[in-house]
Design a protein around this motif. Structure first.
Motif, mmCIF file in Angstrom:
data_model
loop_
_atom_site.group_PDB
_atom_site.id
_atom_site.type_symbol
_atom_site.label_atom_id
_atom_site.label_comp_id
_atom_site.label_asym_id
_atom_site.label_seq_id
_atom_site.Cartn_x
_atom_site.Cartn_y
_atom_site.Cartn_z
ATOM 1 N N LEU A 189 0.835 -1.201 0.000
ATOM 2 C CA LEU A 189 0.000 0.000 0.000
ATOM 3 C C LEU A 189 0.872 1.254 0.000
ATOM 4 O O LEU A 189 0.561 2.230 -0.686
ATOM 5 N N GLU A 190 1.951 1.213 0.748
ATOM 6 C CA GLU A 190 2.846 2.370 0.797
ATOM 7 C C GLU A 190 3.459 2.660 -0.569
ATOM 8 O O GLU A 190 3.758 3.812 -0.893
ATOM 9 N N SER A 191 3.663 1.622 -1.366
ATOM 10 C CA SER A 191 4.284 1.809 -2.678
ATOM 11 C C SER A 191 3.434 2.681 -3.597
ATOM 12 O O SER A 191 3.933 3.256 -4.566
ATOM 13 N N LEU A 192 2.150 2.797 -3.292
ATOM 14 C CA LEU A 192 1.278 3.655 -4.095
ATOM 15 C C LEU A 192 1.632 5.136 -3.904
ATOM 16 O O LEU A 192 1.254 5.978 -4.717
ATOM 17 N N PHE A 193 2.340 5.423 -2.817
ATOM 18 C CA PHE A 193 2.734 6.809 -2.538
ATOM 19 C C PHE A 193 4.221 7.029 -2.780
ATOM 20 O O PHE A 193 4.817 7.951 -2.244
ATOM 21 N N ILE A 194 4.818 6.169 -3.593
ATOM 22 C CA ILE A 194 6.274 6.162 -3.724
ATOM 23 C C ILE A 194 6.833 7.488 -4.220
ATOM 24 O O ILE A 194 7.973 7.841 -3.938
ATOM 25 N N ASN A 195 6.055 8.253 -4.964
ATOM 26 C CA ASN A 195 6.547 9.526 -5.499
ATOM 27 C C ASN A 195 6.102 10.736 -4.685
ATOM 28 O O ASN A 195 6.302 11.868 -5.107
ATOM 29 N N SER A 196 5.473 10.484 -3.553
ATOM 30 C CA SER A 196 5.005 11.603 -2.734
ATOM 31 C C SER A 196 5.331 11.335 -1.267
ATOM 32 O O SER A 196 4.630 10.586 -0.599
ATOM 33 N N PHE A 197 6.398 11.959 -0.793
ATOM 34 C CA PHE A 197 6.797 11.769 0.600
ATOM 35 C C PHE A 197 5.713 12.297 1.547
ATOM 36 O O PHE A 197 5.464 11.706 2.606
ATOM 37 N N LYS A 198 5.053 13.378 1.165
ATOM 38 C CA LYS A 198 4.004 13.953 2.004
ATOM 39 C C LYS A 198 2.840 12.983 2.160
ATOM 40 O O LYS A 198 2.354 12.759 3.275
ATOM 41 N N ASP A 199 2.378 12.394 1.047
ATOM 42 C CA ASP A 199 1.279 11.442 1.117
ATOM 43 C C ASP A 199 1.668 10.205 1.916
ATOM 44 O O ASP A 199 0.869 9.657 2.680
ATOM 45 N N LEU A 200 2.907 9.742 1.730
ATOM 46 C CA LEU A 200 3.389 8.573 2.468
ATOM 47 C C LEU A 200 3.444 8.861 3.960
ATOM 48 O O LEU A 200 3.034 8.029 4.779
ATOM 49 N N THR A 201 3.910 10.044 4.313
ATOM 50 C CA THR A 201 3.980 10.432 5.723
ATOM 51 C C THR A 201 2.595 10.516 6.337
ATOM 52 O O THR A 201 2.365 10.038 7.456
ATOM 53 N N ASN A 202 1.659 11.106 5.609
ATOM 54 C CA ASN A 202 0.283 11.194 6.100
ATOM 55 C C ASN A 202 -0.324 9.812 6.286
ATOM 56 O O ASN A 202 -1.062 9.569 7.243
ATOM 57 N N PHE A 203 -0.014 8.916 5.353
ATOM 58 C CA PHE A 203 -0.515 7.544 5.443
ATOM 59 C C PHE A 203 0.009 6.865 6.704
ATOM 60 O O PHE A 203 -0.744 6.246 7.462
ATOM 61 N N ARG A 204 1.311 6.994 6.948
ATOM 62 C CA ARG A 204 1.921 6.354 8.116
ATOM 63 C C ARG A 204 1.484 6.987 9.431
ATOM 64 O O ARG A 204 1.507 6.326 10.477
ATOM 65 N N ASN A 205 1.099 8.250 9.385
ATOM 66 C CA ASN A 205 0.666 8.936 10.610
ATOM 67 C C ASN A 205 -0.830 8.822 10.869
ATOM 68 O O ASN A 205 -1.329 9.329 11.874
ATOM 69 N N SER A 206 -1.537 8.175 9.959
ATOM 70 C CA SER A 206 -2.994 8.080 10.088
ATOM 71 C C SER A 206 -3.389 7.143 11.230
ATOM 72 O O SER A 206 -2.645 6.226 11.602
ATOM 73 N N ASP A 207 -4.567 7.369 11.782
ATOM 74 C CA ASP A 207 -5.085 6.501 12.839
ATOM 75 C C ASP A 207 -5.274 5.084 12.321
ATOM 76 O O ASP A 207 -5.060 4.109 13.061
#
Length: 272
Positions: A189-207
């Motif tokens: 799932l994280e690989s879907l955000f591979i080109n966006s560090f901001k989106d990846l960070t938001n994903f990892r910080n989500s509840d």
């Protein structure tokens, strides 16, 4: 007099928008879906669109895929949850390549850095051929991957019939197996955000992300491994005591590097 009319008008528009959004998703009409998303964004109703997608598309699929029956696919396999690998693969396929799923369309429209290689070439060509859906025209503010798909998975994991099967295990190898394949799934799932560090960070910080990871308590795993080490050492002690080894030799045996490494190495793994 005016306020009730305004409320009635708002309710009517909301109902019409809901119907239009759901139908356009079913038909995979990218133009109408995009217009609906822009409307939801304009009236600051991002959650309404996400909830509709979750309720009508994601939840039915997840409840059909994550079941106790599917957790066990091979009766000859010692691990009672070997089916979790197939379950995760089904979910990834539904998100990325399944033609009957609107996930590709929504991700393409709402995630600015969505990686084109994650979808098949025909679908990507169809999406990008629409002039208003070039890369610079993405619709921001929505997070369907986190708030609908991962949210639904977490909720299904919290179903007692599933959680009792997946997360309550007195066998360290079973725990590690489910944990490791689940981390692999999360990485997919994280690989879907591979080109966006901001989106990846938001994903990892989500509840939702944190709730997913919280299903596995590492302290329990190490406790199980510790119990295994103690049991094995006791067996070695009693076995060698029965054949008449003196205490000094028994102590030496328990300190044997090979024996201890075999037991403790099970606790250390890059996945943990």
């Amino acid at each position: 007099v005016v306020l009730p009319r305004i409320n009635h008008l708002e309710s009517t528009l909301q109902t019409s928008l809901t119907s239009l959004f759901l139908n356009s998703l079913k038909e995979k009409d990218i133009n109408v879906v995009a217009n609906c998303l822009r409307t939801y964004a304009a009236i600051d109703k991002y959650g309404d669109a996400e909830n509709l997608f979750k309720e009508h598309f994601v939840d039915p699929f997840i409840m059909q895929v994550i079941t106790t029956k599917k957790l066990r696919t091979n009766k000859n396999n010692k691990n009672k949850n070997d089916g979790i690998i197939k379950i995760y693969k089904e979910i990834i396929k539904w998100i990325i390549t399944n033609e009957d799923s609107p996930c590709q369309l929504l991700l393409h429209l709402t995630h600015p850095q969505y990686v084109a290689r994650n979808i098949d070439s025909n679908t990507y060509k169809y999406l990008t051929d629409k002039s208003i859906y070039k890369h610079e025209a993405k619709i921001k503010g929505f997070d369907f991957l986190t708030k609908t798909i991962l949210q639904s998975i977490v909720e299904q994991f919290e179903n007692p019939s599933i959680s009792n099967r997946l997360f309550i295990s007195g066998i360290a190898d079973d725990w590690k197996f489910v944990y490791s394949v689940s981390i692999d799934f999360l990485s997919s799932l994280e690989s879907l955000f591979i080109n966006s560090f901001k989106d990846l960070t938001n994903f990892r910080n989500s509840d939702q992300y944190k709730r997913f990871l919280s299903k596995w308590n590492l302290s329990i795993y190490f406790e199980l491994r510790n119990q295994e080490i103690v049991i094995q050492m006791e067996k070695e002690y009693h076995k060698n005591n029965e054949i008449g080894l003196d205490n000094n030799k028994i102590k030496q045996l328990l300190k044997d590097e090979k024996f201890l490494l075999e037991q403790t190495s099970k606790c250390w793994d890059s996945i943990l």
